[in-house]
Design an enzyme around this catalytic site. Structure first.
Site, mmCIF file in Angstrom:
data_model
loop_
_atom_site.group_PDB
_atom_site.id
_atom_site.type_symbol
_atom_site.label_atom_id
_atom_site.label_comp_id
_atom_site.label_asym_id
_atom_site.label_seq_id
_atom_site.Cartn_x
_atom_site.Cartn_y
_atom_site.Cartn_z
ATOM 1 N N ASP B 15 0.884 -1.173 0.000
ATOM 2 C CA ASP B 15 0.000 0.000 0.000
ATOM 3 C C ASP B 15 0.916 1.215 0.000
ATOM 4 O OD1 ASP B 15 -2.252 1.624 0.214
ATOM 5 O OD2 ASP B 15 -2.148 1.644 2.390
ATOM 6 N N GLU B 76 -1.007 -1.144 -4.915
ATOM 7 C CA GLU B 76 -2.251 -0.407 -5.162
ATOM 8 C C GLU B 76 -2.060 0.583 -6.290
ATOM 9 O OE1 GLU B 76 -4.851 0.778 -1.860
ATOM 10 O OE2 GLU B 76 -4.881 2.761 -2.751
ATOM 11 N N ASP B 149 -2.688 0.906 7.009
ATOM 12 C CA ASP B 149 -1.825 0.700 5.842
ATOM 13 C C ASP B 149 -1.419 -0.755 5.733
ATOM 14 O OD1 ASP B 149 -1.083 2.927 7.738
ATOM 15 O OD2 ASP B 149 -0.609 3.884 5.828
#
Lengths: 191, 191
Positions: B15, B76, B149
């Site tokens: 992430d 991501e 996260d």
């Protein structure tokens, strides 16, 4: 950041892009005069996976750093004005250029296109041709630097040195009229 | 990409972020069951120059790759919806994660937040708490993965394996209701 031997600052400018990443190395003296060291384009194949493209860009930039030994890397600042895939690719390529600086222990700086145009031509809205023409004149090149990515990388490197990467010019005699106008504007802005 | 020995796929999910970069490693079996290998956050000091922050993130991700040996890195996908400095930093961090994959000879993949939420909860508009709850259930964790996260990184890794990183599930018996609903929706979408 300034070579003790020569008094010049060697700057690598990077115009980030995934497919074409302009790289330009210049030596800039304290009187703002400059000379070309290297110019080129690091490419990556649009058909390759993104992770391999970024690795190719990193390898290309590292090769330039290792061969020419700049004291600083100047990278064009990327703005996310549009939600376009190309903007994100450009941002990723700029991150790679900054990473290479960090990994080599070099300082990095970012400059906006407007800052670069203003530093080179004295006019922040200058077009590409005006920037290329001025870069060629400053570096005493017989032809306009090609392609545009390469010219932009050289302009970035010059911009960085002139905007404070090098010590203040001892004399303005080496400046072109545009550079002198910009230097004057800078002085006015600081008052 | 699938371990011959165990039949599982080891995925590193990232992430991306400049200040906090979530990293999560999971093993996912052909029946979609999954187990936690590693979860953490790679941090960089907001007070440091950008080139040093990116180098710190690269070093942190490389350490996870070298210690846990994932077969693939899922990152991501970042969108530039706003011209904000943080979006560009996130894009640069994502570029670093992809670069590490390329340099280690690993394939990389990107997934949108909506794809991740849909894969994990069966619902693309799920909130963070729903995603964390489902990640904890799938990985049989006693507590919700923290911080967010880290949970997002685990969700990304699971999403990647379930969306086709692993071979099609031989049986749907190991699926949660949400996973089964998603698998059904996927099948319908392919008709």
């Amino acid at each position: 950041m300034i070579s003790r031997r020569t008094g010049t600052l060697r700057v690598l400018g990077v115009d980030p892009g995934l497919t074409r990443c302009g790289v330009g190395v210049v030596d800039v003296a304290a009187d703002r005069s400059a000379s070309l060291v290297h110019v080129g384009v690091v490419r990556s194949d649009p058909g390759m996976p993104i992770e391999q493209r970024l690795a190719a860009i990193a390898a290309g930039i590292r090769a330039v750093v290792d061969e020419h030994g700049p004291a600083v890397i100047a990278v064009e600042r990327v703005f996310a004005q549009h939600n376009r895939e190309s903007v994100m690719g450009t941002a990723q390529a700029s991150g790679i250029a900054l990473l290479v600086a960090g990994e080599r222990g070099l300082p990095a700086a970012t400059h906006t296109p407007t800052e670069v145009k203003a530093a080179i031509t004295g006019y922040g809205q200058a077009d590409k041709r005006q920037v290329q023409t001025m870069v060629a004149r400053v570096l005493r090149l017989d032809e306009l630097p090609q392609p545009a990515d390469a010219a932009d990388a050289l302009a970035l490197a010059l911009c960085h040195a002139w905007r404070g990467g090098a010590p203040a010019a001892a004399s303005s005699s080496a400046l072109t009229p545009a550079q002198r106008a910009w230097a004057d504007a800078e002085r006015l802005a600081r008052r």
